[in-house]
Design an enzyme around this catalytic site. Structure first.
Site, PDB file in Angstrom:
ATOM      1  N   TYR A   1      14.825  -4.505  -0.166  1.00  0.00           N
ATOM      2  CA  TYR A   1      14.890  -5.946  -0.389  1.00  0.00           C
ATOM      3  C   TYR A   1      16.144  -6.363  -1.146  1.00  0.00           C
ATOM      4  O   TYR A   1      16.189  -7.410  -1.760  1.00  0.00           O
ATOM      5  CB  TYR A   1      13.650  -6.422  -1.158  1.00  0.00           C
ATOM      6  CG  TYR A   1      12.351  -6.335  -0.380  1.00  0.00           C
ATOM      7  CD1 TYR A   1      12.303  -5.812   0.903  1.00  0.00           C
ATOM      8  CD2 TYR A   1      11.170  -6.797  -0.923  1.00  0.00           C
ATOM      9  CE1 TYR A   1      11.124  -5.732   1.608  1.00  0.00           C
ATOM     10  CE2 TYR A   1       9.971  -6.718  -0.210  1.00  0.00           C
ATOM     11  CZ  TYR A   1       9.957  -6.175   1.054  1.00  0.00           C
ATOM     12  OH  TYR A   1       8.781  -6.100   1.751  1.00  0.00           O
TER      13      TYR A   1
ATOM     14  N   LYS B   1       8.917   8.617   0.286  1.00  0.00           N
ATOM     15  CA  LYS B   1       9.035   9.250   1.591  1.00  0.00           C
ATOM     16  C   LYS B   1      10.245  10.173   1.548  1.00  0.00           C
ATOM     17  O   LYS B   1      11.174  10.075   2.372  1.00  0.00           O
ATOM     18  CB  LYS B   1       9.167   8.164   2.682  1.00  0.00           C
ATOM     19  CG  LYS B   1       9.060   8.655   4.106  1.00  0.00           C
ATOM     20  CD  LYS B   1       7.658   8.998   4.547  1.00  0.00           C
ATOM     21  CE  LYS B   1       7.674   9.534   5.980  1.00  0.00           C
ATOM     22  NZ  LYS B   1       6.356  10.007   6.433  1.00  0.00           N
TER      23      LYS B   1
ATOM     24  N   ASP C   1       2.891   7.314   3.801  1.00  0.00           N
ATOM     25  CA  ASP C   1       1.924   7.175   4.905  1.00  0.00           C
ATOM     26  C   ASP C   1       0.570   7.769   4.528  1.00  0.00           C
ATOM     27  O   ASP C   1      -0.485   7.178   4.794  1.00  0.00           O
ATOM     28  CB  ASP C   1       2.479   7.773   6.208  1.00  0.00           C
ATOM     29  CG  ASP C   1       3.263   9.064   6.015  1.00  0.00           C
ATOM     30  OD1 ASP C   1       3.370   9.528   4.866  1.00  0.00           O
ATOM     31  OD2 ASP C   1       3.761   9.609   7.018  1.00  0.00           O
TER      32      ASP C   1
ATOM     33  N   ASP D   1       5.109  -3.476  -1.718  1.00  0.00           N
ATOM     34  CA  ASP D   1       4.721  -4.736  -1.084  1.00  0.00           C
ATOM     35  C   ASP D   1       3.606  -4.479  -0.069  1.00  0.00           C
ATOM     36  O   ASP D   1       2.560  -5.136  -0.062  1.00  0.00           O
ATOM     37  CB  ASP D   1       5.963  -5.338  -0.400  1.00  0.00           C
ATOM     38  CG  ASP D   1       5.752  -6.777   0.040  1.00  0.00           C
ATOM     39  OD1 ASP D   1       4.679  -7.341  -0.237  1.00  0.00           O
ATOM     40  OD2 ASP D   1       6.676  -7.328   0.674  1.00  0.00           O
TER      41      ASP D   1
ATOM     42  N   ASP E   1      -0.762  -5.248  -0.506  1.00  0.00           N
ATOM     43  CA  ASP E   1      -1.587  -6.090   0.385  1.00  0.00           C
ATOM     44  C   ASP E   1      -2.755  -5.279   0.928  1.00  0.00           C
ATOM     45  O   ASP E   1      -3.893  -5.756   0.986  1.00  0.00           O
ATOM     46  CB  ASP E   1      -0.770  -6.620   1.576  1.00  0.00           C
ATOM     47  CG  ASP E   1      -0.111  -7.964   1.286  1.00  0.00           C
ATOM     48  OD1 ASP E   1       0.249  -8.193   0.116  1.00  0.00           O
ATOM     49  OD2 ASP E   1       0.041  -8.775   2.227  1.00  0.00           O
TER      50      ASP E   1
HETATM   51 MG    MG Z   1       3.881  -9.317   0.041  1.00  0.00          MG
END
Ligand code: MG
Ligand code: NAI
Length: 331
Positions: free
Chosen positions: A124, A171, A205, A229, A233
């Protein structure tokens, strides 16, 4: 006397933020409120998603409550998401995202975990460009400095929380430089801070699968920006979904509370948004920034008792107002 910069933003941000502000006002008499503008509509009005005045106000207050903003998913000249801008410009390096089981609304008891997300870099960092026609590149930035800050914060929060497990999520098998630097730095700092015994790691993962299979096995997860992020969720499901998911952005001397959800254009303007994510974000501001554990727990107890007694009701059209009143009554 405390100052709070209030940034409702777009969509349901404008509906849930006033409810959370009412909760804070009840707990902190004399709280001084300073409203500030940000978001997509702000950009359309004045050409900036975060005007300088908003940055100054937030810096001056030291504490903010942010609702949500809309972002188009196609490039718009001069526009960058307001929340990403705020996190970067204010050095809000850390994002705390707790998930716990609540009465009635949670699909499973016993979950109580905290995702610590690096908030300022990773994928990001905003470095995207066209390399050739049909080939777009995004650069993933990981720095030792940011990982060190993240791990030091994780150690401090682990002490506060008496963490029973700290899981680094990465990862590094596929991204040995960026994820390797992340993992090694976090591991070294947490070991130096005395957390080796409870430290482990998962590839992202597998972590996602295990968060679905056995969420109660996790306590703290420490990870980079995009992974945090997505996993937050996913994990929010165990707390009752996005309408129940709070977060807090933390930096040097500034904290910005923010529900995890976005502006929810599908329900905006209809009074149907769940304000509990915003209310619980206000509790995080009290706990981690204003160091008022007592007030934070009052909010969480009020939410718990509201859900136990009223959580099964279908409020339909008046969700925001009725939930807000139900919590305020129980404070
Ligand atoms: Mg989000
Ligand atoms: P979203 O979180 O806004 O909504 C996802 C789904 O969850 C929708 O069905 C929505 O109705 C529901 N939902 C979310 N919060 C709720 C609440 N408090 N009560 C009841 N239902 C709730 O995510 P979506 O739809 O992917 O994005 C919509 C817009 O929000 C986009 O423009 C996106 O860029 C922006 N966004 C902004 C964020 C922020 O400001 N921090 C975070 C995520 C998305």
């Amino acid at each position: 006397m405390r100052d709070l910069c209030v940034i409702p933003g777009d969509g349901i941000g404008r509906e849930v933020v006033p409810v959370a502000v009412a909760v804070l006002e009840k707990l902190l008499p004399g709280l001084r409120l300073h409203e500030a503008d940000a978001g997509w509509e702000c950009f359309q009005r004045c050409g900036a998603s975060v005007p300088d005045a908003t940055l100054e106000l937030l810096r001056g207050c030291g504490a903010g409550l942010f609702g949500a903003v809309s972002s188009p998913s196609h490039p718009v000249e001069g526009y960058r998401s307001a929340i990403l801008t705020l996190r970067q410009r204010l050095g809000l390096n850390l994002n705390l995202r707790p998930v716990r089981a609540w009465p009635v609304v949670s699909p499973r008891a016993g979950v109580d975990l905290l995702i610590l997300r690096e908030n300022s870099e990773g994928l990001y960092s905003g470095r995207e460009h066209w390399e050739a026609d049909g080939v777009a590149i995004a650069e993933r930035v990981i720095s030792r400095a940011a990982c060190t800050r993240l791990a030091l914060s994780a150690a401090a929060i682990a002490r506060q929380r008496q963490a029973r497990r700290i899981t680094l999520v990465h990862k590094a098998n596929v991204l040995p430089l960026t994820c390797g630097l992340f993992r090694d730095t976090c591991r070294d700092v947490l070991a130096t801070e005395g957390w080796s015994d409870v430290l482990d790691e998962r590839l992202v993962d597998v972590a996602a699968l295990q968060l679905v299979e056995r969420p109660e096995a996790f306590d703290m997860l420490v990870t980079s920006n995009l992974f945090g992020d997505i996993l937050s969720d996913l994990a929010s499901h165990w707390g009752g979904g996005l309408g129940m998911a709070p977060s807090l952005n933390l930096g040097e001397g500034v904290a910005l509370a923010e529900p995890v959800h976005g502006s929810a254009p599908d329900i905006a303007g209809r009074g149907r948004a769940n304000p509990l994510a915003a209310i619980l974000s206000a509790a995080l501001l009290l706990r981690h920034h204003w160091r008022n554990e007592d007030a934070a727990q009052r909010i969480e107890r009020a939410v718990e008792s509201f859900l136990r007694e009223e959580g099964h009701l279908d409020f339909a059209a008046e969700t925001t107002r009725l939930i807000g009143e139900g919590v305020l009554q129980r404070l």
